[in-house]
Motif scaffolding. Structure first.
Motif, PDB file in Angstrom:
ATOM      1  N   THR A  75      -7.261   9.990  -6.815  1.00  0.00           N
ATOM      2  CA  THR A  75      -6.916   9.535  -5.802  1.00  0.00           C
ATOM      3  C   THR A  75      -5.902  10.606  -4.797  1.00  0.00           C
TER       4      THR A  75
ATOM      5  N   TRP B 271      -5.064  -1.985  -9.286  1.00  0.00           N
ATOM      6  CA  TRP B 271      -4.643  -1.374 -10.303  1.00  0.00           C
ATOM      7  C   TRP B 271      -3.823  -2.127 -11.529  1.00  0.00           C
TER       8      TRP B 271
ATOM      9  N   THR C  44      -9.470   3.270  -3.987  1.00  0.00           N
ATOM     10  CA  THR C  44      -9.123   2.501  -2.873  1.00  0.00           C
ATOM     11  C   THR C  44      -8.319   3.240  -1.641  1.00  0.00           C
TER      12      THR C  44
ATOM     13  N   ARG D 188      -4.880  -2.780  -3.295  1.00  0.00           N
ATOM     14  CA  ARG D 188      -4.539  -1.778  -3.825  1.00  0.00           C
ATOM     15  C   ARG D 188      -3.878  -2.137  -5.333  1.00  0.00           C
ATOM     16  N   ARG D 189      -3.294  -2.652  -5.081  1.00  0.00           N
ATOM     17  CA  ARG D 189      -1.937  -3.487  -6.185  1.00  0.00           C
ATOM     18  C   ARG D 189      -3.222  -4.202  -7.074  1.00  0.00           C
TER      19      ARG D 189
ATOM     20  N   TYR E 279      -3.199   9.008  -2.919  1.00  0.00           N
ATOM     21  CA  TYR E 279      -2.072   7.668  -2.837  1.00  0.00           C
ATOM     22  C   TYR E 279      -1.618   8.317  -4.147  1.00  0.00           C
TER      23      TYR E 279
ATOM     24  N   GLU F  77      -0.316   6.104  -6.629  1.00  0.00           N
ATOM     25  CA  GLU F  77      -1.336   4.810  -7.824  1.00  0.00           C
ATOM     26  C   GLU F  77      -1.315   6.379  -8.780  1.00  0.00           C
TER      27      GLU F  77
ATOM     28  N   ARG G 178       0.821   5.072 -11.553  1.00  0.00           N
ATOM     29  CA  ARG G 178       1.064   4.887 -12.902  1.00  0.00           C
ATOM     30  C   ARG G 178      -0.163   5.831 -13.509  1.00  0.00           C
TER      31      ARG G 178
END
Length: 612
Positions: free
Chosen positions: A215, A197, A185, A193-194, A217, A220, A223
């Protein structure tokens, strides 16, 4: 709950350790031997990726994440150790391993002159997907990625978020046992991005897919079921996101800057405190971690500020691990890559107490935009946009992929002519004197765009000459920016051999060599880990305090907190303009994170029902 284990090569084995993982790595070591040096990329890694879950690899630039993924793919062999994927020895059976997995690298190879459907067809043929199952697979992937309406569009004409969705769909044209995603991403806005995912999590549920993702992020990584933290080729810790958050328990605080002080200025002051491990603007305050007592910090005592305890986030635990590891490594050779950017440039002096105050109403206007329009044929990329930017201001251009912000940015830089409207930069009309205006501008591109075959010194000499510097003045400025960005020891190193953190320094040095009034930064932190982003923003804070005007585009919405003001565009239209505090107040969500603010504004403008 299983605790995260820390230390050299430490791991937290899966609770069902008796079941072999989809990836089993034991004692993995990878050494790159070159003509002039030897680099240890991975050092004795023990790592298990469980079946049917999403596992994250996080760490700074140069930590070894991509190297490990390439080993898992069988694209290179380990120097030492054992590596099994889906029960197969990767060294002995690389082709069988590659047949069992799918890999989406950082620069996935979409064919931009082929349509969405033609790209899917091509990858299906390359992967040997039987023709009788292709259409069903395509229909499923197109529906999931919401690309069904765009099958006839050329890939090169898709937005960044849509390209990433297509790349993921091409990677999944077959049903692999293992999916490897290397920073999938990067350069993608929060909305996209959401969506990516959601797709990924749906595939895990429906197909019991096993996923290993690297990643930059931390939200992320949060998650994922489990997270491995790497640095300098070693595993610092492994655990669930909750385990790693727990490493910062009792150490996290938030403080609101006094009226008139920019959050980035308070952040900079806190980062200079020896007891502070990390500080970052977030949700309308500066969030910091310390193992000491916040009331003992000199910055807070001088400003008479009280800090409030906060619940730790994954990023807090991550930053504490890295800072502790860097402290242990500080007695050895200087760290490479992003880890080497943990301090602000030495030659820049710390701003005084008033530095970083948002530009006052009386400050000169450096950029004036009135009724700006850009048309490409009958397509309106930017529609009647107006705003001002004042001297010393940090101003953000934000928006989803394809929103028009890059087009606006390129017009402000003088790289693209406007169709109509008024555009003045540093007192010069860009429509009539673009060359003259560019003399006042420094520009840092999203991708490293200097000359890889030239050394650091040669790049600076070239760009100084291109900006009209020569003789003593050129030598003086080269020496100054090399000192400022700590590049003296790298002077003779080819630019393409620099670690990522030093490439960023060189880009900044080249952009500032002619001392421009305005610095344009096009997603300068894309793909860069939180450690390097902190150091980068310390540099920006100091440049702003010295009077340089900063225009920045970014997909890290948290970076909007650093801006004095920012604007959000979508479909070429300006949706909102103001300071972070003003925009929060407008939405009535004082404590919301910037990702949520961004998504709410964009979806509300599109007629959605998002509630930030």
């Amino acid at each position: 709950m299983t605790e995260a284990r820390q230390g050299h090569g430490g791991t937290r084995q899966a609770e069902n350790a008796q079941v072999p993982g989809i990836v089993e790595a034991r004692g993995i070591r990878k050494v790159f031997v070159r003509k002039h040096d030897t680099t240890v990329a991975l050092e004795r890694l023990d790592l298990t990726v469980p079946h049917g879950e999403i596992t994250a690899l996080v760490g700074p630039d140069g930590a070894g994440k991509t190297t490990f993924m390439r080993l898992v793919c069988g694209l290179m062999k380990p120097t030492e150790g054992r590596l099994h994927v889906a029960g197969l020895d990767v060294a002995a059976h690389p082709q069988q391993v590659q047949d069992a997995l799918s890999y989406m690298p950082q620069r996935f190879g979409l064919y931009e002159d082929l349509t969405v459907l033609e790209n899917l067809e091509l990858y299906a043929r390359l992967h040997g997907v039987p023709e009788d199952v292709r259409q069903q697979r395509f229909d499923h992937l197109l529906a999931m990625t919401e690309l069904a309406a765009f099958t006839g569009r050329l890939a090169g004409r898709l937005s960044g978020g849509m390209k990433q969705k297509l790349g993921l769909a091409c990677t999944l044209v077959r049903s692999p046992k293992l999916l490897l995603l290397d920073e999938p991403t990067v350069g993608v806005d929060p909305l996209s991005r959401r969506e990516l995912w959601v797709i990924l999590e749906q595939m895990v549920r429906e197909e019991h897919l096993s996923v290993l993702v690297s990643t930059a992020y931390m939200e992320e990584a949060a998650r994922c079921r489990s997270v491995f933290v790497l640095n300098h080729g070693r595993i610092l810790a492994h655990g669930t996101p909750a385990d790693l958050c727990g490493l910062a328990a009792g150490c996290c605080y938030g403080v609101v800057p006094p009226a008139g002080m920019a959050m980035r200025t308070l952040q900079d002051r806190l980062l200079r405190e020896p007891a502070v491990l990390d500080a970052v603007p977030a949700a309308g305050r500066v969030r910091f971690t310390t193992r000491g007592r916040p009331e003992e910090l000199s910055a807070l005592r001088e400003l008479q500020l009280a800090a409030q305890p906060l619940v730790p986030r994954l990023e807090d635990g991550f930053m504490m691990l890295l800072k502790d590891d860097e402290a242990r490594q500080s007695v050895t050779a200087p760290a490479a890559g992003a880890a080497a950017m943990t301090k602000a440039p030495q030659a820049l002096q710390a701003p005084d107490r008033a530095a970083g105050i948002p530009a006052a109403a009386g400050a000169p206007v450096e950029i004036e935009v009135r009724d700006l329009v850009k048309m490409f044929g009958d397509f309106t990329a930017v529609a009647h946009t107006s705003f001002d930017v004042r001297r010393g201001e940090v101003f953000g251009l934000l928006g989803p992929n394809g929103a028009g912000k890059t087009t606006t940015f390129r017009m402000l830089c003088g790289l693209l002519p406007a169709t109509s409207g008024k555009l003045r930069v540093a007192g010069v009309d860009l429509r009539t004197a673009r060359t003259q205006a560019r003399a006042n501008i420094g520009y840092v591109a999203q991708k490293f765009s200097l000359y890889g075959g030239l050394s650091v010194y040669e790049n600076l000499r070239f760009f100084g000459g291109a900006y009209g510097l020569y003789g003593h003045r050129l030598r003086q400025r080269i020496a100054a920016v090399m000192e400022e960005f700590q590049l003296k020891e790298q002077a003779d190193v080819r630019a393409d051999r620099l670690p990522g953190g030093y490439k960023q320094r060189l880009s900044m040095a080249a952009a500032l060599i002619h001392e421009p009034k305005i610095l344009f930064l096009d997603e300068p932190t894309s793909g860069i880990d939180p450690l390097a982003r902190r150091a980068f923003w310390q540099q920006i804070t100091q440049l702003s305090a010295q009077g340089t005007t900063i225009i920045i585009t970014t997909h890290f919405m948290e970076e909007a907190e650093y801006c004095d003001r920012f604007m959000i565009q979508d479909h070429g239209k300006l949706l909102v303009l103001g300071s972070p505090a003003e925009i929060r107040a407008r939405l009535g969500r004082q404590g919301a994170g910037m990702d949520d603010i961004f998504v709410a504004i964009v979806e509300q403008a599109r007629g959605g029902t998002a509630d930030a």
